[in-house]
Each structure stands twice: as C-alpha cells, then as structure tokens.
Design a protein around this motif. Structure first.
Motif, short mmCIF file in Angstrom:
data_model
loop_
_atom_site.label_atom_id
_atom_site.label_comp_id
_atom_site.label_asym_id
_atom_site.label_seq_id
_atom_site.Cartn_x
_atom_site.Cartn_y
_atom_site.Cartn_z
N VAL A 1 15.61 15.31 25.24
CA VAL A 1 16.22 14.21 24.49
C VAL A 1 15.66 12.95 25.13
CG1 VAL A 1 18.35 13.00 23.91
CG2 VAL A 1 18.33 15.52 23.99
N LYS A 2 14.94 12.15 24.34
CA LYS A 2 14.28 10.97 24.89
C LYS A 2 15.31 9.97 25.41
CE LYS A 2 10.16 11.18 22.00
NZ LYS A 2 9.37 10.50 20.96
N GLU A 3 14.87 9.14 26.34
CA GLU A 3 15.76 8.14 26.91
C GLU A 3 16.28 7.20 25.82
OE1 GLU A 3 15.56 6.38 31.01
OE2 GLU A 3 14.68 4.74 29.82
N HIS A 4 17.59 6.97 25.88
CA HIS A 4 18.24 6.10 24.90
C HIS A 4 19.54 5.58 25.50
CE1 HIS A 4 20.21 9.98 24.37
NE2 HIS A 4 21.22 9.34 23.80
N TYR B 1 32.66 11.96 33.14
CA TYR B 1 32.53 10.70 32.41
C TYR B 1 31.22 10.07 32.87
CZ TYR B 1 32.55 5.73 31.55
OH TYR B 1 32.16 4.47 31.19
N MET B 2 30.42 9.63 31.90
CA MET B 2 29.20 8.88 32.22
C MET B 2 29.15 7.64 31.35
SD MET B 2 26.55 12.06 32.63
CE MET B 2 27.26 12.98 31.28
N ARG B 3 28.69 6.56 31.93
CA ARG B 3 28.56 5.31 31.19
C ARG B 3 27.29 5.38 30.35
NH1 ARG B 3 28.87 1.32 35.27
NH2 ARG B 3 26.61 1.27 35.36
N LEU B 4 27.46 5.84 29.12
CA LEU B 4 26.31 6.14 28.27
C LEU B 4 25.75 4.90 27.57
CD1 LEU B 4 27.48 9.57 26.86
CD2 LEU B 4 25.93 9.11 28.77
N THR B 5 26.34 3.73 27.86
CA THR B 5 25.70 2.48 27.44
C THR B 5 24.46 2.22 28.29
OG1 THR B 5 27.21 1.29 28.89
CG2 THR B 5 27.81 1.43 26.56
N ASP B 6 24.33 2.94 29.40
CA ASP B 6 23.15 2.85 30.27
C ASP B 6 22.09 3.85 29.81
OD1 ASP B 6 24.67 1.03 31.67
OD2 ASP B 6 24.88 2.25 33.47
N PRO B 7 20.83 3.65 30.18
CA PRO B 7 19.77 4.57 29.75
C PRO B 7 19.99 5.98 30.30
CG PRO B 7 18.86 2.52 30.62
CD PRO B 7 20.32 2.51 30.95
N HIS B 8 19.84 6.97 29.40
CA HIS B 8 19.98 8.38 29.82
C HIS B 8 19.06 9.24 28.97
CE1 HIS B 8 23.05 7.58 26.71
NE2 HIS B 8 22.92 8.84 26.35
N ARG B 9 18.68 10.38 29.55
CA ARG B 9 17.78 11.32 28.88
C ARG B 9 18.05 12.72 29.42
NH1 ARG B 9 14.90 8.95 33.02
NH2 ARG B 9 13.48 10.26 34.21
N VAL B 10 17.57 13.72 28.70
CA VAL B 10 17.76 15.11 29.10
C VAL B 10 16.42 15.83 29.03
CG1 VAL B 10 19.09 17.23 28.76
CG2 VAL B 10 20.04 15.04 27.99
N ILE B 11 16.13 16.62 30.04
CA ILE B 11 14.94 17.46 30.06
C ILE B 11 15.40 18.90 30.27
CG2 ILE B 11 12.77 18.00 31.25
CD1 ILE B 11 12.76 15.03 32.18
N ASN B 12 15.05 19.77 29.34
CA ASN B 12 15.40 21.18 29.49
C ASN B 12 14.15 21.97 29.83
OD1 ASN B 12 16.34 23.76 29.45
ND2 ASN B 12 17.21 23.69 27.39
N ASN B 13 13.89 22.09 31.13
CA ASN B 13 12.74 22.87 31.60
C ASN B 13 13.11 24.32 31.87
OD1 ASN B 13 10.68 20.91 31.59
ND2 ASN B 13 11.52 20.00 33.46
N SER B 14 14.29 24.74 31.42
CA SER B 14 14.71 26.12 31.64
C SER B 14 14.22 27.00 30.49
CB SER B 14 16.24 26.21 31.76
OG SER B 14 16.84 26.16 30.48
N THR B 15 14.50 28.29 30.59
CA THR B 15 14.13 29.23 29.52
C THR B 15 15.32 29.51 28.61
OG1 THR B 15 14.64 31.08 30.99
CG2 THR B 15 12.35 30.32 30.93
N GLU B 16 16.43 28.78 28.80
CA GLU B 16 17.63 28.97 27.98
C GLU B 16 17.98 27.67 27.27
OE1 GLU B 16 21.06 31.14 29.75
OE2 GLU B 16 19.96 30.88 31.61
N ASP B 17 18.69 27.81 26.15
CA ASP B 17 19.23 26.62 25.50
C ASP B 17 20.27 25.99 26.43
OD1 ASP B 17 17.75 27.38 23.33
OD2 ASP B 17 19.46 28.02 22.11
N ARG B 18 20.26 24.66 26.49
CA ARG B 18 21.34 23.96 27.19
C ARG B 18 22.46 23.74 26.17
NH1 ARG B 18 22.52 17.71 27.83
NH2 ARG B 18 22.70 18.17 25.64
N ILE B 19 23.69 24.09 26.55
CA ILE B 19 24.83 23.90 25.66
C ILE B 19 25.89 23.08 26.39
CG2 ILE B 19 26.64 25.01 24.28
CD1 ILE B 19 24.82 27.42 23.94
#
Length: 194
Positions: free
Chosen positions: A110-113, A157-175
């Motif tokens: 998920v790109k940084e946003h 809780y995360m302050r998602l008004t700040d920049p955040h991104r997700v990288i899934n380098n695993s072999t499983e879906d992240r849920i």
C-alpha cells in the motif's frame, strides 16, 4: 504540532488482546472473493449500503466525523459471534462507524499516503483502531518512516493523518481488522493512558 499531539505520539498500543484464532475462523467463513492485490470486507457500513430500502443521506461536504449517516452491522458481522463481541465492546462506550476486514495480498504494497480525518488531534474526526489478524514475518507497517511492531491480536491506535505505508514481503496475505469510532472522552482516556 500541538502539545496534545506530542503527548500522545503517533502510535499507541492499547491494553487489549483479542483471540486471533477465533477471528481467523470467522473471517474464513466470509465470502472471500478473488482479488488482485487488496480486498475489503465491510462489517459495519453506512445504513443505506446495508439496507438499500433506507434513504441515501443528503450530500454533505463534511464526512469527517461519521455523523452524515447511520451505521449498521453487515450480514458478515451478524454471522460472526466473536467479531460482533469485539465490535460491541467498543460500541458500548462510543459510536462505532466503519468496520472492515482488510486483506493485502502477499508480495504487494500500500503506497505511502495520509488519511486527513483519522487523527485524534483533528476536530470532528473519527479515529481508526487496527487489530492485526494475520501479520506474518515480512509484513511491515511504516508510520512516519518507522515500523510499527504490531503483533496478531493486539490493538493499536495510530495517527493516520501522518504518512504511512504497508509492505507485504511475506508469502501470506496480510489481514487486519479496522474499527473506526468517535473519539469521545472514554476513547481519549484509553489512548492517553496506554
């Protein structure tokens, strides 16, 4: 940056631990459609999405605080006793708006946003709590360029008004399970006290 924001920080692990296996069992009973890289299963949605016989709310320029519509549990949540219990725990303290199961396919990002309305310091906002369900080694959630060390069953809780991104380098879906809510006094004291 206000003193209020600095005192809370951009991430807070809350004092809850949920039963991951029970959540997984219920999630895998839901319709798991084929998807390309990202999939959303709504568990609580605007009322007119859940029951099309209800009127569509009038258009508004301010969707930030969730008051623009009523919110209803979807059939997927109603069919999931433990997930209902988890959501109801928060509903007894505050208004819960959008609730979703989010899947990110193995090997995807998920790109940084930023999410402009998902921060405790924003007036008339909602906040989002995140409960990782499947978070295999290789899944990295970055907030302000630092990894948030979330483990399955925890609640953050995360302050998602700040920049955040997700990288899934695993072999499983992240849920993940995400629960949006109105940050009333109970929610604020919970976050500030953790």
């Amino acid at each position: 940056m206000s003193n209020h924001t600095q005192s809370i920080g951009d991430r807070v692990k809350l004092p809850f631990q949920f039963d991951v296996q029970r959540i997984i069992d219920e999630v895998y009973q839901m319709p798991m459609n084929n998807f390309i890289y990202y999939n959303v299963i709504p568990l609580r949605s605007p009322a007119h999405f859940v029951d099309p016989s209800l009127p569509t709310p009038p258009s508004t320029e301010d969707y930030a605080d969730g008051s623009w519509t009523d919110w209803l549990d979807t059939q997927e949540l109603k069919s999931s006793p433990y997930l209902t219990e988890v959501v109801d725990m928060f509903k007894q303290h505050t208004k819960v708006t959008l609730v979703r199961v989010l899947r990110l396919a193995a090997g995807n990002i998920v790109k940084e946003h930023t999410d402009p309305t998902l921060g405790l310091e924003i007036p008339k906002s909602v906040i989002r709590l995140t409960i990782p369900i499947i978070n295999a080694p290789g899944v990295e959630f970055y907030l302000n360029n630092e990894i948030v060390p979330m483990k399955p069953g925890e609640c953050w809780y995360m302050r998602l008004t700040d920049p955040h991104r997700v990288i899934n380098n695993s072999t499983e879906d992240r849920i993940n399970l995400t629960i949006d809510m109105i940050p009333n006094d109970w929610v604020q004291s919970l976050i500030k006290g953790s």
